[in-house]
Design a protein around this motif. Structure first.
Motif, PDB file in Angstrom:
ATOM      1  N   ASP A 170       0.834  -1.204   0.000  1.00 26.48           N
ATOM      2  CA  ASP A 170       0.000   0.000   0.000  1.00 26.48           C
ATOM      3  C   ASP A 170       0.866   1.250   0.000  1.00 26.48           C
ATOM      4  OD1 ASP A 170      -2.866  -1.083   1.950  1.00 26.48           O
ATOM      5  OD2 ASP A 170      -2.564  -0.815  -0.197  1.00 26.48           O
ATOM      6  N   ILE A 174       1.463   6.897  -6.569  1.00 22.49           N
ATOM      7  CA  ILE A 174       0.323   7.755  -6.899  1.00 22.49           C
ATOM      8  C   ILE A 174       0.628   9.194  -6.535  1.00 22.49           C
ATOM      9  CG2 ILE A 174      -2.060   8.252  -6.293  1.00 22.49           C
ATOM     10  CD1 ILE A 174      -2.569   5.357  -6.076  1.00 22.49           C
ATOM     11  N   PHE A 205       0.710  12.467  -8.834  1.00 23.93           N
ATOM     12  CA  PHE A 205      -0.042  13.635  -8.444  1.00 23.93           C
ATOM     13  C   PHE A 205       0.759  14.894  -8.468  1.00 23.93           C
ATOM     14  CE2 PHE A 205      -3.802  12.246  -7.949  1.00 23.93           C
ATOM     15  CZ  PHE A 205      -4.574  12.870  -7.024  1.00 23.93           C
ATOM     16  N   ILE A 211      -0.038  18.354 -10.235  1.00 22.83           N
ATOM     17  CA  ILE A 211      -0.188  19.628  -9.534  1.00 22.83           C
ATOM     18  C   ILE A 211       0.772  20.650 -10.125  1.00 22.83           C
ATOM     19  CG2 ILE A 211       0.109  20.779  -7.322  1.00 22.83           C
ATOM     20  CD1 ILE A 211      -0.839  18.356  -5.953  1.00 22.83           C
ATOM     21  N   GLN A 220      -0.569  21.901 -13.376  1.00 20.64           N
ATOM     22  CA  GLN A 220      -1.707  22.805 -13.278  1.00 20.64           C
ATOM     23  C   GLN A 220      -1.323  24.151 -12.707  1.00 20.64           C
ATOM     24  OE1 GLN A 220      -4.814  23.106 -14.024  1.00 20.64           O
ATOM     25  NE2 GLN A 220      -4.801  21.220 -15.204  1.00 20.64           N
ATOM     26  N   LEU A 265      -3.831  25.008  -3.378  1.00 19.20           N
ATOM     27  CA  LEU A 265      -4.868  23.984  -3.329  1.00 19.20           C
ATOM     28  C   LEU A 265      -5.889  24.303  -2.265  1.00 19.20           C
ATOM     29  CD1 LEU A 265      -2.690  20.798  -3.604  1.00 19.20           C
ATOM     30  CD2 LEU A 265      -4.094  21.749  -5.344  1.00 19.20           C
ATOM     31  N   ALA A 292      -6.283   0.312   0.052  1.00 19.72           N
ATOM     32  CA  ALA A 292      -6.248   0.129  -1.396  1.00 19.72           C
ATOM     33  C   ALA A 292      -7.467   0.782  -2.042  1.00 19.72           C
ATOM     34  CB  ALA A 292      -6.201  -1.357  -1.736  1.00 19.72           C
ATOM     35  N   LEU A 321      -6.777   4.379  -2.295  1.00 18.76           N
ATOM     36  CA  LEU A 321      -5.835   4.719  -3.353  1.00 18.76           C
ATOM     37  C   LEU A 321      -6.507   4.704  -4.720  1.00 18.76           C
ATOM     38  CD1 LEU A 321      -2.716   2.756  -2.133  1.00 18.76           C
ATOM     39  CD2 LEU A 321      -3.073   5.199  -2.085  1.00 18.76           C
ATOM     40  N   VAL A 381      -8.688   7.769  -5.090  1.00 17.13           N
ATOM     41  CA  VAL A 381      -7.924   9.011  -5.275  1.00 17.13           C
ATOM     42  C   VAL A 381      -7.637   9.227  -6.748  1.00 17.13           C
ATOM     43  CG1 VAL A 381      -5.577   9.841  -5.045  1.00 17.13           C
ATOM     44  CG2 VAL A 381      -6.870   9.293  -3.041  1.00 17.13           C
ATOM     45  N   LEU A 382      -7.206   8.158  -7.415  1.00 12.01           N
ATOM     46  CA  LEU A 382      -6.954   8.303  -8.847  1.00 12.01           C
ATOM     47  C   LEU A 382      -8.236   8.612  -9.596  1.00 12.01           C
ATOM     48  CD1 LEU A 382      -4.434   5.427  -9.407  1.00 12.01           C
ATOM     49  CD2 LEU A 382      -4.022   7.857  -9.658  1.00 12.01           C
ATOM     50  N   SER A 438      -9.437  12.348  -9.305  1.00  9.93           N
ATOM     51  CA  SER A 438      -8.678  13.367 -10.028  1.00  9.93           C
ATOM     52  C   SER A 438      -8.686  13.148 -11.519  1.00  9.93           C
ATOM     53  CB  SER A 438      -7.232  13.337  -9.560  1.00  9.93           C
ATOM     54  OG  SER A 438      -6.608  12.194 -10.074  1.00  9.93           O
ATOM     55  N   ARG A 491      -8.561  15.958 -14.151  1.00 10.53           N
ATOM     56  CA  ARG A 491      -7.352  16.776 -14.221  1.00 10.53           C
ATOM     57  C   ARG A 491      -7.601  18.274 -14.197  1.00 10.53           C
ATOM     58  NH1 ARG A 491      -5.601  12.364 -13.663  1.00 10.53           N
ATOM     59  NH2 ARG A 491      -4.239  11.166 -15.024  1.00 10.53           N
ATOM     60  N   LEU A 508      -7.815  18.164  -8.804  1.00 10.47           N
ATOM     61  CA  LEU A 508      -6.527  17.828  -8.192  1.00 10.47           C
ATOM     62  C   LEU A 508      -6.523  18.193  -6.723  1.00 10.47           C
ATOM     63  CD1 LEU A 508      -3.832  18.819 -10.778  1.00 10.47           C
ATOM     64  CD2 LEU A 508      -4.427  16.566  -9.987  1.00 10.47           C
ATOM     65  N   ALA A 521      -8.615  15.688  -4.868  1.00  7.03           N
ATOM     66  CA  ALA A 521      -7.959  14.398  -4.722  1.00  7.03           C
ATOM     67  C   ALA A 521      -6.808  14.485  -3.729  1.00  7.03           C
ATOM     68  CB  ALA A 521      -7.446  13.918  -6.073  1.00  7.03           C
ATOM     69  N   TRP A 522      -6.046  15.585  -3.751  1.00  2.42           N
ATOM     70  CA  TRP A 522      -4.939  15.729  -2.811  1.00  2.42           C
ATOM     71  C   TRP A 522      -5.457  15.765  -1.387  1.00  2.42           C
ATOM     72  CZ3 TRP A 522       0.111  15.187  -3.169  1.00  2.42           C
ATOM     73  CH2 TRP A 522       0.897  15.674  -2.133  1.00  2.42           C
ATOM     74  N   PHE A 576      -6.549  12.392  -0.361  1.00  2.76           N
ATOM     75  CA  PHE A 576      -5.457  11.490  -0.059  1.00  2.76           C
ATOM     76  C   PHE A 576      -4.860  11.797   1.300  1.00  2.76           C
ATOM     77  CE2 PHE A 576      -2.424   8.415  -1.648  1.00  2.76           C
ATOM     78  CZ  PHE A 576      -1.405   8.557  -0.738  1.00  2.76           C
TER      79      PHE A 576
END
Lengths: 219, 484, 315
Positions: free
Chosen positions: A186, A193, A197, A201, A204, A213, B136, B139, B142-143, B146, B149, B154, B157-158, B161
């Protein structure tokens, strides 16, 4: 001689605590990654000593996994990441550093207090370090929420996982292997991931400052 | 037992297959196919349980009992209908340029993996594996959140997470403490983390360790349930992710997290023999219900509003399970099922409505009944259902919860009624102009499928009027097991 | 009050007063060698003191009696502190006069007097130096107290001699709390002795000087006393550090032979300490003044953690 080895565990745990505080007050991202590597080494050291004393072989494997993952693989990934992202310095933290230190002390006192009755009930040889592990968890958490750069937040998250691993070793002499493998997996996937990301970021916002953010708010 | 392994492996295989072929046009149909297969496997498993009773599989590593069987079927069902919904929805998104074929690949494969991890979390007997599966699932979502895009997605999602990562880490610490308590009683090794073993010896678990463990587990998994004050990720993730993801987040992930909390509560109650766990759940549940109702009333974005509604309902369920007793537990379980079905139906309707209007702000959406009756009626009926209007199922469960609260915890009832009232007024006032009235919205290029919305609403209606006997038995048995 | 006690007490004071400039010279010489210069020689501080003592002390018109008295007060504080720090032996008849906490108080008295004297004349540099000195002192003192508390907790007494005796007699073990306290003590001594990470002792730039700004107005014998006192302070801090963290070799009561042996042992330790100090000074860069509070906050923090870890681990 045996007690000297047992004191090594205390020493490694104390090194971890110092390193966590050093990470709290660090401004340079590169030094943060080096400190994180040291952090991982301290955890590996403590686990290996516990494995040696208690003759539990699966702890050697856990220490090995942590070594490969947290001391070698992830710092290399982080180095590559900051090279590609061209991130070197941090901006100021959201709260100034002396205040952070003082809050950190309070958290350490709180963690020690919380862990004392539990530690007495543990059967592990490293039971006295449960308080230190919990303190490291809380300090890493504070590092995550008071940092302005995304990379520093990620490192705080990883340091928290390290401290949890030490907590597992000190509370119970290690979790079952399957669980630890799952956790390691994990963490690895999580880092990948997060790396993806951070690129997005960066794309963007042209910066990794997480204060960009903060636009989604309730009005 | 092969059926269970089939059930768990279909989504995982689907994820791998879609990771390869997901950018083609037919990937959407393949996605539906895998979800349908999962649902059929779940239905077969349910039939097996109906005739055979609870089972443990693979040396006790997986098990099915009354608490998780209906959740497994629900997860498979909602996963299937959401994939049906996502077919036309994603085609429109692709046409509007908000998605690219490469990202569709990510979307489809992560969707299947997400379903797979949730099913693993539901059916595993090992609390450590439960943690791994929850992480899991986080995770993968999260993908998924986002996947558009945009800057807002973003950020969402950040935040998701980081917040959920921290929460899950607390849950890990709780699991470690739990293992420590179990270690003393059951000895080490894999057996000590199996829930069935722990449940058998729960009175012998050390109270000091267990109370601290439950606090950490509650905070950790409670973050994923969306309890206030750890709920900040929820509205953003729902609003900025694609609508199918909002539907499964609200409908499924929150349920699985609450399920994890329940499993831990059973152990904590047995070990502590006092109402510590119940008080925690009542307190945070009540706080969530009341805060969410007031946050709800100020929202402009339709998906955020319904996200806060999810927080409110999860708070209500937590409160119900905190109250304990056969009636409140039964009501909580019923509410879990009904909320999941109806909220996802609402999100299906809302997704299409937002697509038509090109915006998620409620003031931009008008006159849905004229443009597309499916969407309009779906939204109208769904909102009424979630607000607790009879004869839908939510009325029955909310009624039972309120009457139990009036009997056991009279001071909480005015707060609950206030919160439910505020939510009713806000949502109804917002949905009415969206559904009725004149409009310039055009129909979509790919018409939405009426099937998912009305299947869900139909089931919600049925559960309000008639609960099938086996479901009733499972609810009662699970309620008895949760106890309190 | 045995004979060896009196002798060891007198010896301690004399060694401190006479040996402190030598330590200062040693540190400066090593700094020069590490910077590839030839340096002024080990005995340069003595020559400087000699020169200053023979010069006329010029005093400003507006100077108050406080200004005139401060050098003597500071010097006596430092001399008294040397009397109670176990340098060669723990058999110090004067040690009941002040324990570890009073020692910190002594240093504080010296700091207060010199800061007031700097403010006394009314020049800009004086008040600047006084404010900076007070800032550092304000943050360094709690850290120093915490370090001494940690050591006291381990040895169950605040009297320095008892602490040293207790620590010297323990079997060798790794004490994480003492490790933390040691690092914190190093930070604090850099701050208190005006050494490079915190303050450059050789600079006279307005932007950077702290200690030098306080003594700008002094000349002649006053300046000699203050410079001597600064050297004694460095000597005292080094001896405290050695006594707390490396106490092996310090003589006990009624052991005249051990007393003789303690002298070379202490000299070696001080020489090593001086070399390390010079090394760290050469390698580090001076911090900006507003970073100094962070530096001292981390010292305080480490000291507190040392104490907490002692409670938690019992070590």
């Amino acid at each position: 001689m045996n007690s000297l080895i047992a004191q090594l565990i205390n020493l490694f745990a104390s090194v971890m605590l110092i390193v966590t505080f050093a990470m709290l007050s660090q401004r340079r991202i590169l030094t943060l990654i080096h400190l994180f590597t040291l952090h991982g080494l301290a955890v590996v050291g403590a686990t290996t000593v516990v494995a040696y004393i208690t003759h539990q072989h699966h702890l050697y494997y856990s220490a090995g996994i942590t070594l490969v993952l947290k001391v070698i693989l992830i710092p290399v990934l982080l180095h590559k990441l900051i090279d590609r992202l061209n991130v070197r310095w941090d901006v100021e933290t959201l709260i100034n550093i002396p205040t952070l230190m003082l809050v950190g002390i309070l958290l350490v006192v709180f963690a020690f207090n919380l862990a004392l009755p539990i530690a007495e009930l543990s059967t592990s040889v490293a039971r006295s370090t449960l308080g230190i592990a919990l303190a490291c968890v809380l300090l890493s958490f504070m590092m995550m929420i008071t940092r302005a750069k995304a990379v520093a937040q990620v490192i705080g998250f990883l340091a928290m996982e390290n401290a949890l691993f030490l907590a597992a070793t000190s509370a119970t002499s290690g979790m079952p292997m399957v669980v630890e493998l799952g956790i390691a997996l994990d963490v690895l996937v999580g880092i990948l991931i997060l790396g993806v990301f951070m690129f997005q970021i960066r794309e963007q916002f042209d910066s990794l400052d997480i204060r960009h953010l903060e636009n989604l708010k309730d009005d | 037992m092969e059926l269970l392994f089939l059930l768990l492996s279909i989504p995982l295989v689907g994820g791998l297959v879609l990771a390869v072929i997901g950018h083609h046009g037919y990937a959407r149909e393949v996605n539906v196919g895998f979800s349908l297969a999962t649902f059929l496997a779940a239905a077969a498993l349910t039939a097996r349980i109906m005739s055979g009773g609870p089972i443990t599989v693979a040396d006790g590593q997986f098990f099915i009992d009354p608490l998780n069987i209906f959740l497994v079927t629900l997860t498979a069902l909602v996963g299937c209908t959401t994939s049906i919904f996502s077919r036309p929805y994603m085609r429109v998104e692709l046409d509007h340029g908000k998605m690219t074929p490469m990202r569709m690949r990510l979307y489809h494969s992560m969707y299947q993996f997400f379903n797979g991890t949730m099913l693993i979390a539901l059916t595993t007997n090992n609390l450590g594996i439960l943690w791994v599966a929850m992480e899991a699932a986080t995770l993968t979502t999260v993908l998924l959140v986002s996947v558009y895009r945009t800057p807002a997605s973003l950020e969402a999602a950040w935040k998701y997470f980081i917040l959920c990562g921290v929460g899950i880490a607390q849950a890990l610490f709780g699991t470690i403490l739990l293992y420590m308590a179990a270690d003393k009683v059951l000895g080490g090794g894999m057996g000590a983390l199996l829930w069935t073993n722990l449940e058998a010896v729960k009175e012998q678990l050390n109270p000091t360790i267990m109370s601290l463990a439950f606090v950490f587990l509650f905070i950790g998994y409670g973050t994923k349930v969306g309890l206030v004050p750890l709920h900040n990720w929820l509205p953003d993730a729902h609003a900025e992710g694609p609508t199918p993801i909002s539907a499964v987040l609200s409908g499924l992930l929150l349920n699985v997290a609450l399920y994890a909390v329940l499993r831990c509560k059973v152990l904590a109650d047995g070990a502590l023999q006092n109402h510590f766990a119940s008080h925690l759940m009542i307190g945070f549940g009540l706080l969530s219900v009341v805060s969410a109702a007031f946050f709800l009333s100020r929202q402009q974005d339709v998906k955020r509003m319904f996200a806060y509604s999810s927080i409110e309902h999860m708070g209500l369920m937590t409160f119900a399970f905190g109250l304990g007793g056969p009636v409140a537990n039964f009501a909580g379980l019923l509410h879990m099922t009904v909320h999941s079905l109806i909220k996802s139906a609402i999100f299906f309707a809302v997704g299409h409505a937002a697509q038509k209007a090109g915006s998620q702000l409620m003031e931009d959406i008008r006159g849905l009944l004229k443009v597309n009756p499916t969407v309009g009626w779906g939204l109208m009926l769904g909102s009424l259902a979630i607000l607790g209007m009879p004869p839908f199922g939510a009325f029955a469960s909310e009624f039972l919860i309120l009457t139990t609260a009036m009997r056991e915890l009279p001071w909480a009832t005015p707060l609950l009624l206030l919160a439910l009232g505020v939510a009713f007024a806000s949502i109804f006032a917002r949905v009415q102009p969206m559904v009725f009235g004149a409009t310039e919205l055009k129909p979509l290029a790919h018409p939405p499928s009426p099937l998912p919305v009305f299947i869900h609403l139909g089931l919600g209606l049925m559960l309000g009027l008639y609960i099938p006997p086996y479901l009733d038995t499972w609810y009662r048995q699970a309620a008895a097991m949760i106890g309190g | 009050m045995s004979a060896t006690g009196v002798i060891s007490q007198l010896l301690a004071i004399c060694i401190a007063l006479l040996g402190a400039p030598l330590l200062m010279g040693w540190v400066n010489q090593w700094r020069a060698w590490l910077q590839n210069r030839s340096g002024p020689g080990l005995l340069q501080p003595y020559r400087a003191l000699h020169k200053l003592l023979h010069k006329e002390a010029v005093v400003a018109h507006g100077a108050s009696p406080l200004f005139l008295a401060s050098p003597y007060v500071v010097f006596s504080c430092m001399a008294l502190s040397c009397a109670i720090i176990p340098t060669l032996s723990t058999d110090l008849p004067l040690s009941p006069v002040a324990d570890a906490i009073a020692l910190v108080g002594l240093f504080a008295v010296a700091r207060v007097f010199i800061s007031l004297a700097a403010l006394d004349i009314g020049t800009a540099f004086g008040s600047l130096g006084a404010r900076r000195e007070m800032l550092i002192g304000f943050l360094a003192e709690p850290a120093l107290l915490m370090v001494l508390f940690t050591a006291s907790l381990i040895s169950q007494s605040t009297s320095l001699t008892s602490i040293v005796e207790n620590l010297a007699h323990r079997e060798f073990a790794i004490y994480p709390s003492l490790a933390f306290a040691g690092i914190a003590f190093t930070f604090v001594s850099f701050a208190e002795n005006a050494r490079v990470p915190v303050d450059n002792p050789a600079t006279h730039l307005e932007l950077t000087m702290i200690h030098e700004a306080l003594i700008l107005e002094y000349s002649g014998r006053h300046l000699a006393l203050i410079e001597w006192a600064a050297a004694i302070k460095l000597f005292a801090y080094s001896c405290i550090g050695i006594a707390l963290f490396f106490p092996w070799g310090i003589a006990e009561a009624d052991a005249p032979l051990a007393l003789l042996a303690a002298l070379p042992i202490q000299a070696v330790k001080l020489a090593l300490g001086g070399f390390l100090l010079a090394l760290i000074e050469t390698v580090s860069a001076k911090m900006r003044i507003f970073r100094v509070p962070e530096f001292l906050a981390s010292a305080f923090l480490l000291a507190v953690i040392g104490m907490l870890v002692h409670f938690l681990l019992g070590a």
